[in-house]
Motif scaffolding. Structure first.
Motif, PDB file in Angstrom:
ATOM      1  N   THR A  75       3.314   7.277  -5.022  1.00 25.52           N
ATOM      2  CA  THR A  75       4.531   6.835  -4.334  1.00 25.52           C
ATOM      3  C   THR A  75       5.297   5.764  -5.097  1.00 25.52           C
ATOM      4  O   THR A  75       6.390   5.372  -4.665  1.00 25.52           O
ATOM      5  CB  THR A  75       4.200   6.319  -2.914  1.00 25.52           C
ATOM      6  N   HIS A 124       4.027  -1.116   3.486  1.00 30.52           N
ATOM      7  CA  HIS A 124       3.473   0.207   3.174  1.00 30.52           C
ATOM      8  C   HIS A 124       4.574   1.114   2.646  1.00 30.52           C
ATOM      9  O   HIS A 124       5.602   1.338   3.309  1.00 30.52           O
ATOM     10  CB  HIS A 124       2.840   0.822   4.420  1.00 30.52           C
ATOM     11  N   GLU A 184       0.512   6.001  -0.519  1.00 32.75           N
ATOM     12  CA  GLU A 184      -0.219   7.162  -0.997  1.00 32.75           C
ATOM     13  C   GLU A 184      -0.168   7.209  -2.527  1.00 32.75           C
ATOM     14  O   GLU A 184       0.725   6.631  -3.155  1.00 32.75           O
ATOM     15  CB  GLU A 184       0.390   8.445  -0.432  1.00 32.75           C
ATOM     16  N   PRO A 185      -1.121   7.922  -3.166  1.00 32.51           N
ATOM     17  CA  PRO A 185      -1.060   8.074  -4.627  1.00 32.51           C
ATOM     18  C   PRO A 185       0.262   8.707  -5.055  1.00 32.51           C
ATOM     19  O   PRO A 185       0.724   9.676  -4.444  1.00 32.51           O
ATOM     20  CB  PRO A 185      -2.243   9.001  -4.929  1.00 32.51           C
ATOM     21  N   GLN A 214      -4.012   2.044  -2.383  1.00 35.09           N
ATOM     22  CA  GLN A 214      -3.821   3.186  -1.514  1.00 35.09           C
ATOM     23  C   GLN A 214      -4.152   2.812  -0.066  1.00 35.09           C
ATOM     24  O   GLN A 214      -4.509   1.676   0.239  1.00 35.09           O
ATOM     25  CB  GLN A 214      -4.679   4.351  -2.012  1.00 35.09           C
ATOM     26  N   ASP A 215      -4.049   3.796   0.820  1.00 33.83           N
ATOM     27  CA  ASP A 215      -4.202   3.522   2.249  1.00 33.83           C
ATOM     28  C   ASP A 215      -5.531   2.854   2.594  1.00 33.83           C
ATOM     29  O   ASP A 215      -5.612   2.075   3.553  1.00 33.83           O
ATOM     30  CB  ASP A 215      -4.080   4.833   3.041  1.00 33.83           C
ATOM     31  N   GLU A 233      -4.525  -0.651  -7.985  1.00 33.08           N
ATOM     32  CA  GLU A 233      -5.652   0.134  -7.459  1.00 33.08           C
ATOM     33  C   GLU A 233      -6.646  -0.781  -6.725  1.00 33.08           C
ATOM     34  O   GLU A 233      -7.870  -0.661  -6.867  1.00 33.08           O
ATOM     35  CB  GLU A 233      -6.364   0.894  -8.594  1.00 33.08           C
ATOM     36  N   LYS A 260       3.835   2.639  -6.692  1.00 30.30           N
ATOM     37  CA  LYS A 260       3.363   1.242  -6.634  1.00 30.30           C
ATOM     38  C   LYS A 260       3.351   0.603  -8.022  1.00 30.30           C
ATOM     39  O   LYS A 260       3.796  -0.542  -8.198  1.00 30.30           O
ATOM     40  CB  LYS A 260       1.962   1.198  -6.016  1.00 30.30           C
ATOM     41  N   THR A 279       0.840  -1.198   0.000  1.00 32.74           N
ATOM     42  CA  THR A 279       0.000   0.000   0.000  1.00 32.74           C
ATOM     43  C   THR A 279       0.873   1.246   0.000  1.00 32.74           C
ATOM     44  O   THR A 279       2.073   1.190   0.297  1.00 32.74           O
ATOM     45  CB  THR A 279      -0.928   0.026   1.223  1.00 32.74           C
ATOM     46  N   GLN A 330      -7.617  -0.865  -3.818  1.00 30.31           N
ATOM     47  CA  GLN A 330      -8.519  -0.259  -2.830  1.00 30.31           C
ATOM     48  C   GLN A 330      -9.935  -0.116  -3.382  1.00 30.31           C
ATOM     49  O   GLN A 330     -10.888   0.065  -2.619  1.00 30.31           O
ATOM     50  CB  GLN A 330      -7.996   1.117  -2.384  1.00 30.31           C
TER      51      GLN A 330
END
Length: 349
Positions: A54, A188, A51-52, A164-165, A131, A56, A49, A133
């Motif tokens: 970062t 994370h 933040e947008p 994301q978180d 994505e 991934k 996971t 989440q």
């Protein structure tokens, strides 16, 4: 544009994830190690996971690059808000299986046969969900059920969840106990630190063929970090605009003042809901700055008074040039937006 001015072989801060520019920071190195560990386990969920922005998706592309010589059949699924049965259809489509109009039982049977076929060939099947989440709880449950498929007592399907978180909050929910029990690794992603931000910028510039032109001052690096908080995607956006500014101003040193000016311009940009039409563009009035048509400026008085008048004139001319250059930057950015908005899709060859 600026890449030619600075003798770069390509744009160093493009937003599309390009594995060539992968920066193996401490946090990304550790995340990649978790992914590889999970891959070696060959079972269950591996969850990453962050933040947008970062990195991934870049991690996934880097991982896929390392899988080329391994017996892994990997598929990438970018999710949206879909129901459980639609999730099965997307997975089937990802691996090239029939999905249109098939009942759930048929979808499950086809997927199980595909997983077992690849296992008999000595290959493993890996699904990477980007994505994640966006996945509803029911879809996560469907993925968990797929993990139950086995051949001769060994797992034949594995899932990497990148999100994301909110994804962390979802898997920690009260109804997710069985999903949590199938997680083999979880990590994370945090943003970059100040020194890592500098190294990240230098890495991308160097990868693009940078020969220290333009030069970044220490204060410029610090201001980039202060504004972006170390989020790679935001760093890319700011540095791309900064190089464009440097090109238009013909700068070979980018300092604190340049970074702050670009940040100010970005903050002043209004968010357009939709790109303007071509008709609207043709109707835009360009501000005009008056220039003496005779080409002569009356300067009189004592020597000191004339010096002051000349200094004021030079200052006014500089302001005019700065305004026109700012307009030029906005015009270039607007044209880039228009080219993207009105570009026709091209069939891949």
């Amino acid at each position: 544009m600026y890449d030619a001015f600075y003798n770069l072989k390509k744009k160093p801060f493009q937003l599309n994830p390009d594995p060539e520019f992968f920066y193996n920071s401490a946090v990304h190195k550790r995340a990649l190690a978790y992914l590889r560990y999970g891959l070696a386990q060959g079972e269950g969920f591996v969850v990453v996971t962050g933040e947008p922005g970062t990195g991934k998706t870049m991690l996934v592309k880097e991982l896929f690059g390392t899988l080329r010589n391994e017996n892994t059949v990997a598929g990438l699924m970018v999710t949206s808000q879909v129901g459980a049965e639609d999730t099965l259809r997307i997975i089937a489509a990802t691996f090239g299986l029939s999905y249109d109009g098939d009942a759930k039982a048929v979808l499950l049977k086809n997927l199980e046969e595909f997983f077992k076929l690849k296992a008999r060939e000595g290959k493993r099947v890996l699904l990477v969900v980007d994505e994640a989440q966006n996945l509803p709880v029911q879809s996560l449950e469907e993925l968990r059920m797929l993990l139950n498929f086995e051949l001769e007592g060994r797992s034949i399907f594995q899932v990497f969840l990148l999100g994301q978180d909110e994804l962390r909050s979802t898997v920690q929910g009260s109804k997710m106990e069985q999903v949590r029990q199938r997680i083999t690794a979880m990590y994370h992603l945090r943003p970059l630190e100040s020194e890592e931000t500098k190294e990240y910028i230098v890495h991308r510039l160097t990868t693009a063929g940078w020969a220290h032109d333009p030069e970044f001052t220490k204060e410029a690096f610090e201001e980039v970090y202060r504004h972006t908080a170390g989020v790679p995607r935001i760093i890319n956006t700011l540095c791309d605009r900064l190089l464009l500014y440097g090109y238009l101003e013909e700068l070979h040193v980018l300092d604190l003042e340049a970074v702050r000016l670009v940040i100010k311009e970005m903050e002043q940009d209004t968010v357009r809901v939709k790109p303007p039409s071509r008709q609207e563009l043709t109707n835009v009035e360009t501000p005009m700055y008056p220039i003496d048509s005779e080409g002569a400026v009356p300067i009189a008085g004592s020597l000191e008074e004339r010096v002051v008048q000349l200094e004021n004139l030079v200052l006014a001319l500089r302001k005019t040039v700065q305004k026109e250059r700012a307009l030029l930057r906005k015009a270039i950015l607007l044209q880039l937006d228009m080219d993207e908005a009105y570009s026709e899709p091209v069939d891949e060859v």
